[in-house]
Design a protein around this motif. Structure first.
Motif, PDB file in Angstrom:
ATOM      1  N   PHE A  73       1.026  -1.483   0.122  1.00  0.00           N
ATOM      2  CA  PHE A  73      -0.167   0.234  -0.266  1.00  0.00           C
ATOM      3  C   PHE A  73       0.826   1.475   0.205  1.00  0.00           C
ATOM      4  O   PHE A  73       0.668   1.956  -0.870  1.00  0.00           O
ATOM      5  CB  PHE A  73      -0.909   0.423   0.589  1.00  0.00           C
ATOM      6  N   ILE A  74       1.709   1.380   0.982  1.00  0.00           N
ATOM      7  CA  ILE A  74       2.950   2.489   1.205  1.00  0.00           C
ATOM      8  C   ILE A  74       3.313   2.546  -0.327  1.00  0.00           C
ATOM      9  O   ILE A  74       3.674   3.357  -0.750  1.00  0.00           O
ATOM     10  CB  ILE A  74       3.466   2.286   2.257  1.00  0.00           C
ATOM     11  N   LEU A 111      -1.934  -0.381  -9.704  1.00  0.00           N
ATOM     12  CA  LEU A 111      -1.863  -1.061  -9.592  1.00  0.00           C
ATOM     13  C   LEU A 111      -1.301  -1.513  -8.610  1.00  0.00           C
ATOM     14  O   LEU A 111      -0.485  -1.646  -8.440  1.00  0.00           O
ATOM     15  CB  LEU A 111      -1.408  -2.036 -10.634  1.00  0.00           C
ATOM     16  N   LEU A 112      -2.558  -2.398  -7.614  1.00  0.00           N
ATOM     17  CA  LEU A 112      -1.927  -2.743  -5.631  1.00  0.00           C
ATOM     18  C   LEU A 112      -1.702  -4.392  -5.405  1.00  0.00           C
ATOM     19  O   LEU A 112      -0.662  -4.119  -5.631  1.00  0.00           O
ATOM     20  CB  LEU A 112      -2.811  -2.138  -4.640  1.00  0.00           C
ATOM     21  N   ALA A 113      -2.377  -4.835  -6.863  1.00  0.00           N
ATOM     22  CA  ALA A 113      -1.785  -6.143  -6.750  1.00  0.00           C
ATOM     23  C   ALA A 113      -2.895  -7.220  -7.548  1.00  0.00           C
ATOM     24  O   ALA A 113      -3.971  -6.663  -8.021  1.00  0.00           O
ATOM     25  CB  ALA A 113      -2.460  -7.287  -5.201  1.00  0.00           C
ATOM     26  N   LYS A 114      -2.764  -8.380  -8.240  1.00  0.00           N
ATOM     27  CA  LYS A 114      -2.230  -9.047  -9.174  1.00  0.00           C
ATOM     28  C   LYS A 114      -2.834 -10.358  -9.109  1.00  0.00           C
ATOM     29  O   LYS A 114      -1.848 -10.261  -8.193  1.00  0.00           O
ATOM     30  CB  LYS A 114      -2.279  -8.481 -10.415  1.00  0.00           C
ATOM     31  N   THR A 115      -3.184 -11.311  -9.324  1.00  0.00           N
ATOM     32  CA  THR A 115      -3.187 -12.610  -8.381  1.00  0.00           C
ATOM     33  C   THR A 115      -3.998 -12.960 -10.735  1.00  0.00           C
ATOM     34  O   THR A 115      -4.436 -12.572 -11.252  1.00  0.00           O
ATOM     35  CB  THR A 115      -4.461 -13.292  -7.690  1.00  0.00           C
ATOM     36  N   GLU A 116      -4.075 -14.417 -10.256  1.00  0.00           N
ATOM     37  CA  GLU A 116      -4.528 -14.917 -11.988  1.00  0.00           C
ATOM     38  C   GLU A 116      -6.226 -14.648 -12.195  1.00  0.00           C
ATOM     39  O   GLU A 116      -6.601 -14.228 -13.099  1.00  0.00           O
ATOM     40  CB  GLU A 116      -4.839 -16.833 -11.457  1.00  0.00           C
ATOM     41  N   LYS A 117      -7.168 -14.207 -10.597  1.00  0.00           N
ATOM     42  CA  LYS A 117      -8.319 -14.289 -11.301  1.00  0.00           C
ATOM     43  C   LYS A 117      -8.474 -12.674 -10.733  1.00  0.00           C
ATOM     44  O   LYS A 117     -10.153 -12.373 -11.402  1.00  0.00           O
ATOM     45  CB  LYS A 117      -9.320 -14.925 -10.082  1.00  0.00           C
ATOM     46  N   ARG A 118      -8.141 -11.502 -10.481  1.00  0.00           N
ATOM     47  CA  ARG A 118      -8.022 -10.328 -10.050  1.00  0.00           C
ATOM     48  C   ARG A 118      -7.253  -9.742 -10.337  1.00  0.00           C
ATOM     49  O   ARG A 118      -5.557 -10.323  -9.887  1.00  0.00           O
ATOM     50  CB  ARG A 118      -9.135 -11.065  -8.406  1.00  0.00           C
ATOM     51  N   SER A 131       2.682   1.823  -3.281  1.00  0.00           N
ATOM     52  CA  SER A 131       1.972   2.109  -4.476  1.00  0.00           C
ATOM     53  C   SER A 131       1.039   3.478  -3.527  1.00  0.00           C
ATOM     54  O   SER A 131       1.055   4.389  -4.994  1.00  0.00           O
ATOM     55  CB  SER A 131       0.181   0.875  -4.452  1.00  0.00           C
ATOM     56  N   ALA A 132       0.812   3.769  -2.789  1.00  0.00           N
ATOM     57  CA  ALA A 132       0.095   5.344  -2.248  1.00  0.00           C
ATOM     58  C   ALA A 132       1.500   6.536  -3.048  1.00  0.00           C
ATOM     59  O   ALA A 132       0.927   7.622  -3.724  1.00  0.00           O
ATOM     60  CB  ALA A 132       0.306   5.524  -1.077  1.00  0.00           C
ATOM     61  N   PHE A 133       2.486   5.766  -2.973  1.00  0.00           N
ATOM     62  CA  PHE A 133       4.071   6.509  -3.715  1.00  0.00           C
ATOM     63  C   PHE A 133       3.822   7.036  -4.991  1.00  0.00           C
ATOM     64  O   PHE A 133       3.961   7.630  -5.178  1.00  0.00           O
ATOM     65  CB  PHE A 133       5.058   6.294  -2.588  1.00  0.00           C
ATOM     66  N   LYS A 134       3.524   5.350  -4.825  1.00  0.00           N
ATOM     67  CA  LYS A 134       3.705   5.932  -7.339  1.00  0.00           C
ATOM     68  C   LYS A 134       2.400   6.605  -7.384  1.00  0.00           C
ATOM     69  O   LYS A 134       2.950   7.698  -8.548  1.00  0.00           O
ATOM     70  CB  LYS A 134       3.811   4.721  -7.808  1.00  0.00           C
ATOM     71  N   LEU A 135       1.287   6.317  -6.258  1.00  0.00           N
ATOM     72  CA  LEU A 135       0.657   7.707  -7.350  1.00  0.00           C
ATOM     73  C   LEU A 135       0.406   9.036  -6.818  1.00  0.00           C
ATOM     74  O   LEU A 135      -0.440   9.376  -8.076  1.00  0.00           O
ATOM     75  CB  LEU A 135      -1.040   6.906  -5.848  1.00  0.00           C
ATOM     76  N   LYS A 136       0.639   9.601  -6.181  1.00  0.00           N
ATOM     77  CA  LYS A 136       1.647  10.617  -5.670  1.00  0.00           C
ATOM     78  C   LYS A 136       2.129  11.179  -6.698  1.00  0.00           C
ATOM     79  O   LYS A 136       2.070  12.486  -7.156  1.00  0.00           O
ATOM     80  CB  LYS A 136       2.122  10.853  -4.466  1.00  0.00           C
ATOM     81  N   LEU A 137       3.546  10.020  -7.469  1.00  0.00           N
ATOM     82  CA  LEU A 137       4.660  10.446  -8.372  1.00  0.00           C
ATOM     83  C   LEU A 137       4.116  11.197  -9.516  1.00  0.00           C
ATOM     84  O   LEU A 137       4.764  11.650 -10.231  1.00  0.00           O
ATOM     85  CB  LEU A 137       5.573   9.824  -8.120  1.00  0.00           C
ATOM     86  N   SER A 138       2.588  10.094  -9.665  1.00  0.00           N
ATOM     87  CA  SER A 138       2.264   9.967 -11.825  1.00  0.00           C
ATOM     88  C   SER A 138       1.143  10.616 -12.077  1.00  0.00           C
ATOM     89  O   SER A 138       0.420  11.149 -11.000  1.00  0.00           O
ATOM     90  CB  SER A 138       2.218   8.689 -11.775  1.00  0.00           C
ATOM     91  N   SER A 139       1.379  10.980 -12.555  1.00  0.00           N
ATOM     92  CA  SER A 139       0.133  11.692 -13.474  1.00  0.00           C
ATOM     93  C   SER A 139      -1.686  10.865 -13.586  1.00  0.00           C
ATOM     94  O   SER A 139      -2.410  11.204 -13.378  1.00  0.00           O
ATOM     95  CB  SER A 139       0.418  12.528 -14.239  1.00  0.00           C
ATOM     96  N   SER A 140      -1.038   9.106 -13.282  1.00  0.00           N
ATOM     97  CA  SER A 140      -1.848   8.316 -13.275  1.00  0.00           C
ATOM     98  C   SER A 140      -3.547   8.487 -12.108  1.00  0.00           C
ATOM     99  O   SER A 140      -3.036   9.305 -11.196  1.00  0.00           O
ATOM    100  CB  SER A 140      -2.227   7.201 -13.139  1.00  0.00           C
ATOM    101  N   GLU A 141      -4.854   8.565 -12.811  1.00  0.00           N
ATOM    102  CA  GLU A 141      -5.284   8.061 -11.238  1.00  0.00           C
ATOM    103  C   GLU A 141      -5.520   7.127 -10.803  1.00  0.00           C
ATOM    104  O   GLU A 141      -6.191   6.822  -9.482  1.00  0.00           O
ATOM    105  CB  GLU A 141      -7.021   8.489 -12.005  1.00  0.00           C
ATOM    106  N   TYR A 142      -4.853   6.328 -11.036  1.00  0.00           N
ATOM    107  CA  TYR A 142      -5.104   4.482 -10.179  1.00  0.00           C
ATOM    108  C   TYR A 142      -3.915   4.153 -10.804  1.00  0.00           C
ATOM    109  O   TYR A 142      -2.964   4.271 -11.239  1.00  0.00           O
ATOM    110  CB  TYR A 142      -5.915   3.929 -10.592  1.00  0.00           C
TER     111      TYR A 142
END
Length: 128
Positions: A39-40, A55-62, A42-53
């Protein structure tokens, strides 16, 4: 010299106590979704990027994304994301946003993580 050591020691104790109180206050929030480091980061990446979201985590299905809460535009980033993938927004039921595409429905689960961030999760099959 002794007075300086005493003052330094008292300040250190106060800083440690303040840090403990702060961590006690935010600790449950950080660990509510498992590993707080993801989370930390991802929150840091979000603050530094211009994107609104991000990716926090991914699995085969989600896939799980992190977004920042911005005023009264609640969940607009999720709706924009799904619309860009060809889905049409239908309605919100509880914490689920329902989208449809060619007679098929997809539910995006949304939950607030903190006062500033929310997490949304979608099945991978719905955006391939």
């Amino acid at each position: 010299m002794e007075q300086i050591r005493k003052t330094f020691f008292i300040l250190m104790i106060l800083m440690v106590m303040g840090s403990c109180l702060y961590l006690n206050h935010i600790g449950p929030v950080l660990h509510q979704q498992g590993n707080p480091i993801a989370f930390i980061v991802s929150a840091f990446k979000l603050k530094l990027s211009s994107s609104e979201y991000v990716l926090l985590a991914k699995t085969e299905k989600r896939r799980r994304y992190l977004s920042q809460i911005k005023g009264n535009r609640e969940y607009e980033v999720v709706k924009d994301f799904m619309i860009s993938k060809g889905w049409e927004y239908k309605e919100q039921i509880g914490s689920g946003l329902i989208f449809s595409n060619n007679g098929e429905d997809a539910v995006v689960e949304v939950r607030q993580y903190s006062n500033d961030y929310f997490i949304w999760e979608i099945q991978k099959a719905f955006f391939n």
